[in-house]
Write a protein that holds these residues in place. Structure first.
Motif, PDB file in Angstrom:
ATOM      1  N   LEU A 124       0.831  -1.209   0.000  1.00  0.00           N
ATOM      2  CA  LEU A 124       0.000   0.000   0.000  1.00  0.00           C
ATOM      3  C   LEU A 124       0.866   1.259   0.000  1.00  0.00           C
ATOM      4  CD1 LEU A 124      -2.787  -1.064   2.532  1.00  0.00           C
ATOM      5  CD2 LEU A 124      -2.947  -0.948   0.024  1.00  0.00           C
ATOM      6  N   MET A 125       1.943   1.246   0.779  1.00  0.00           N
ATOM      7  CA  MET A 125       2.819   2.422   0.805  1.00  0.00           C
ATOM      8  C   MET A 125       3.538   2.600  -0.523  1.00  0.00           C
ATOM      9  SD  MET A 125       4.516   2.757   4.599  1.00  0.00           S
ATOM     10  CE  MET A 125       5.531   1.289   4.423  1.00  0.00           C
ATOM     11  N   GLY A 126       3.926   1.487  -1.145  1.00  0.00           N
ATOM     12  CA  GLY A 126       4.604   1.602  -2.424  1.00  0.00           C
ATOM     13  C   GLY A 126       3.698   2.084  -3.537  1.00  0.00           C
ATOM     14  N   GLU A 133       8.016  -5.459  16.023  1.00  0.00           N
ATOM     15  CA  GLU A 133       9.407  -5.332  15.591  1.00  0.00           C
ATOM     16  C   GLU A 133       9.674  -6.026  14.263  1.00  0.00           C
ATOM     17  OE1 GLU A 133      12.094  -3.620  17.029  1.00  0.00           O
ATOM     18  OE2 GLU A 133      10.400  -2.694  18.020  1.00  0.00           O
ATOM     19  N   GLY A 134       8.899  -7.035  13.912  1.00  0.00           N
ATOM     20  CA  GLY A 134       9.061  -7.671  12.610  1.00  0.00           C
ATOM     21  C   GLY A 134       8.297  -6.960  11.511  1.00  0.00           C
ATOM     22  N   PHE A 135       7.152  -6.372  11.879  1.00  0.00           N
ATOM     23  CA  PHE A 135       6.298  -5.705  10.901  1.00  0.00           C
ATOM     24  C   PHE A 135       6.962  -4.462  10.306  1.00  0.00           C
ATOM     25  CE2 PHE A 135       3.531  -1.906  10.897  1.00  0.00           C
ATOM     26  CZ  PHE A 135       2.901  -2.094   9.678  1.00  0.00           C
ATOM     27  N   ILE A 136       7.572  -3.641  11.144  1.00  0.00           N
ATOM     28  CA  ILE A 136       8.105  -2.356  10.672  1.00  0.00           C
ATOM     29  C   ILE A 136       9.190  -2.537   9.608  1.00  0.00           C
ATOM     30  CG2 ILE A 136       9.334  -0.262  11.363  1.00  0.00           C
ATOM     31  CD1 ILE A 136       7.853  -0.361  14.002  1.00  0.00           C
ATOM     32  N   PRO A 137      10.267  -3.316   9.845  1.00  0.00           N
ATOM     33  CA  PRO A 137      11.273  -3.464   8.788  1.00  0.00           C
ATOM     34  C   PRO A 137      10.742  -4.155   7.540  1.00  0.00           C
ATOM     35  CG  PRO A 137      11.748  -4.950  10.603  1.00  0.00           C
ATOM     36  CD  PRO A 137      10.660  -4.035  11.074  1.00  0.00           C
ATOM     37  N   MET A 138       9.744  -5.046   7.713  1.00  0.00           N
ATOM     38  CA  MET A 138       9.186  -5.724   6.554  1.00  0.00           C
ATOM     39  C   MET A 138       8.405  -4.749   5.690  1.00  0.00           C
ATOM     40  SD  MET A 138       9.365  -8.781   5.398  1.00  0.00           S
ATOM     41  CE  MET A 138       9.150  -8.755   3.624  1.00  0.00           C
ATOM     42  N   ALA A 139       7.586  -3.903   6.308  1.00  0.00           N
ATOM     43  CA  ALA A 139       6.808  -2.922   5.546  1.00  0.00           C
ATOM     44  C   ALA A 139       7.730  -1.934   4.840  1.00  0.00           C
ATOM     45  CB  ALA A 139       5.847  -2.192   6.486  1.00  0.00           C
ATOM     46  N   LEU A 140       8.750  -1.460   5.525  1.00  0.00           N
ATOM     47  CA  LEU A 140       9.676  -0.510   4.906  1.00  0.00           C
ATOM     48  C   LEU A 140      10.479  -1.156   3.782  1.00  0.00           C
ATOM     49  CD1 LEU A 140      11.007   1.347   8.092  1.00  0.00           C
ATOM     50  CD2 LEU A 140       9.323   2.154   6.435  1.00  0.00           C
ATOM     51  N   ALA A 141      10.831  -2.435   3.960  1.00  0.00           N
ATOM     52  CA  ALA A 141      11.591  -3.125   2.916  1.00  0.00           C
ATOM     53  C   ALA A 141      10.752  -3.317   1.661  1.00  0.00           C
ATOM     54  CB  ALA A 141      12.080  -4.479   3.437  1.00  0.00           C
ATOM     55  N   VAL A 142       9.493  -3.711   1.812  1.00  0.00           N
ATOM     56  CA  VAL A 142       8.628  -3.910   0.646  1.00  0.00           C
ATOM     57  C   VAL A 142       8.384  -2.584  -0.063  1.00  0.00           C
ATOM     58  CG1 VAL A 142       6.313  -4.590  -0.095  1.00  0.00           C
ATOM     59  CG2 VAL A 142       7.535  -5.968   1.593  1.00  0.00           C
ATOM     60  N   SER A 143       8.098  -1.541   0.704  1.00  0.00           N
ATOM     61  CA  SER A 143       7.875  -0.229   0.097  1.00  0.00           C
ATOM     62  C   SER A 143       9.108   0.262  -0.643  1.00  0.00           C
ATOM     63  CB  SER A 143       7.477   0.770   1.186  1.00  0.00           C
ATOM     64  OG  SER A 143       7.352   2.067   0.653  1.00  0.00           O
ATOM     65  N   GLY A 144      10.275   0.143  -0.012  1.00  0.00           N
ATOM     66  CA  GLY A 144      11.511   0.576  -0.668  1.00  0.00           C
ATOM     67  C   GLY A 144      11.849  -0.262  -1.887  1.00  0.00           C
ATOM     68  N   THR A 195      15.743  -9.609   1.474  1.00  0.00           N
ATOM     69  CA  THR A 195      16.620  -8.952   2.439  1.00  0.00           C
ATOM     70  C   THR A 195      15.813  -8.419   3.608  1.00  0.00           C
ATOM     71  OG1 THR A 195      18.148  -8.323   0.665  1.00  0.00           O
ATOM     72  CG2 THR A 195      18.346  -7.146   2.749  1.00  0.00           C
ATOM     73  N   GLY A 196      14.628  -7.885   3.333  1.00  0.00           N
ATOM     74  CA  GLY A 196      13.743  -7.434   4.390  1.00  0.00           C
ATOM     75  C   GLY A 196      13.293  -8.567   5.293  1.00  0.00           C
TER      76      GLY A 196
END
Length: 277
Positions: A103-105, A151-162, A200-201
């Motif tokens: 959604l963010m992407g 703690e697992g959700f945040i890096p995963m969401a940022l990795a997918v968006s990036g 990687t995420g």
């Protein structure tokens, strides 16, 4: 008469094989054990109740996993309990992270707002969320599970968006030219192209979630967990048990990271991003 070389283009030089790397790692491990044994059992620089030797730590591991003694089977049940919570929280975190990351992407306003908030929250140590989780969920394992998911959700969401933003623009143009709509473009073009970076995420999310789990279990008693074993070792001044639990935590975290890294490397080679070694 002129001769021609039909050997084809030269292959790139390969780095050291994985077996050579494994050999160096084992050699390093033996060196660490030798120095540890020398400082504790030979030179006796520290008393055993302050810094026990490898034999004492191994005794605690064997008692806790398959032996008989005061910690008979407790480490094994602790590993099972921690892994159950970890896998449950990790799978939920990955599912939520992928959904929110997509959604963010796809929607810039969400990316500029929620993405900034998630980046800020990620800078907060996971242990800081444990008191809030205990007050909200109670002194039970749901509190630890909530911290793992966060703690697992945040890096995963940022990795997918990036990862979606790093897809080459040519692929976006090609997808739209072939008639792909927004949803079809994301699911059939952008998401497959982002897979190496998303993997990687996955590793980053595992690392964050695993550390958060152990930190949460330290403060949440009454359940079989590795964090509880650390607390038992502290309360009984059993440094050997503390070191044994730390070693097991490191081994489990390293094993899962190695599995995810191997899968990531396989995908990257399939995508032509790495040269097989």
């Amino acid at each position: 008469m002129t001769t021609f070389d039909h050997a084809g283009p030269a292959r790139p030089a390969r780095g050291p094989s994985r077996w050579v790397a494994l050999g160096w790692q084992l050699l390093g491990l033996l060196l660490i054990l030798a120095v540890w044994w020398l400082l504790t059992d030979v030179l006796k620089l520290y008393p055993p109740y302050v810094f026990p030797g490898p034999k004492a730590v191994w005794t605690e591991i064997s008692y806790g996993l398959w032996g008989s003694g005061p910690q008979d089977g407790k480490l094994l049940s602790a590993i099972g309990g921690s892994l159950r919570r970890m896998l449950t929280g990790y799978l939920i975190a990955v599912a939520l992270g992928v959904l929110v990351g997509l959604l963010m992407g796809a929607w810039r306003p969400l990316r500029t707002t929620l993405g900034a908030y998630l980046t800020g929250i990620q800078s907060v140590p996971s242990i800081a969320f444990v008191p809030f989780a205990i007050l909200f969920f109670g002194l039970n394992e749901r509190a630890a599970l909530a911290v793992v998911i966060l703690e697992g959700f945040i890096p995963m969401a940022l990795a997918v968006s990036g990862a979606l933003l790093n897809v080459p623009p040519a692929l976006r143009v090609a997808g739209r030219t072939l008639g792909a709509g927004s949803l079809s473009l994301t699911l059939r073009v952008l998401l497959p192209a982002s897979l190496p970076n998303i993997l990687t995420g996955l590793r980053t999310a595992w690392s964050f979630a695993w550390r958060a789990l152990v930190g949460g279990e330290l403060l949440i008693g009454g359940v079989a967990s590795l964090g509880e074993q650390l607390e038992v070792g502290r309360n009984t001044a059993n440094v050997a048990l503390v070191l044994a639990t730390i070693i097991i935590i490191g081994l489990i975290g390293g094993l899962f990271d190695a599995l995810l890294r191997a899968f990531e490397g396989r995908v990257r080679r399939d995508y032509g991003l790495e040269v097989p070694q």
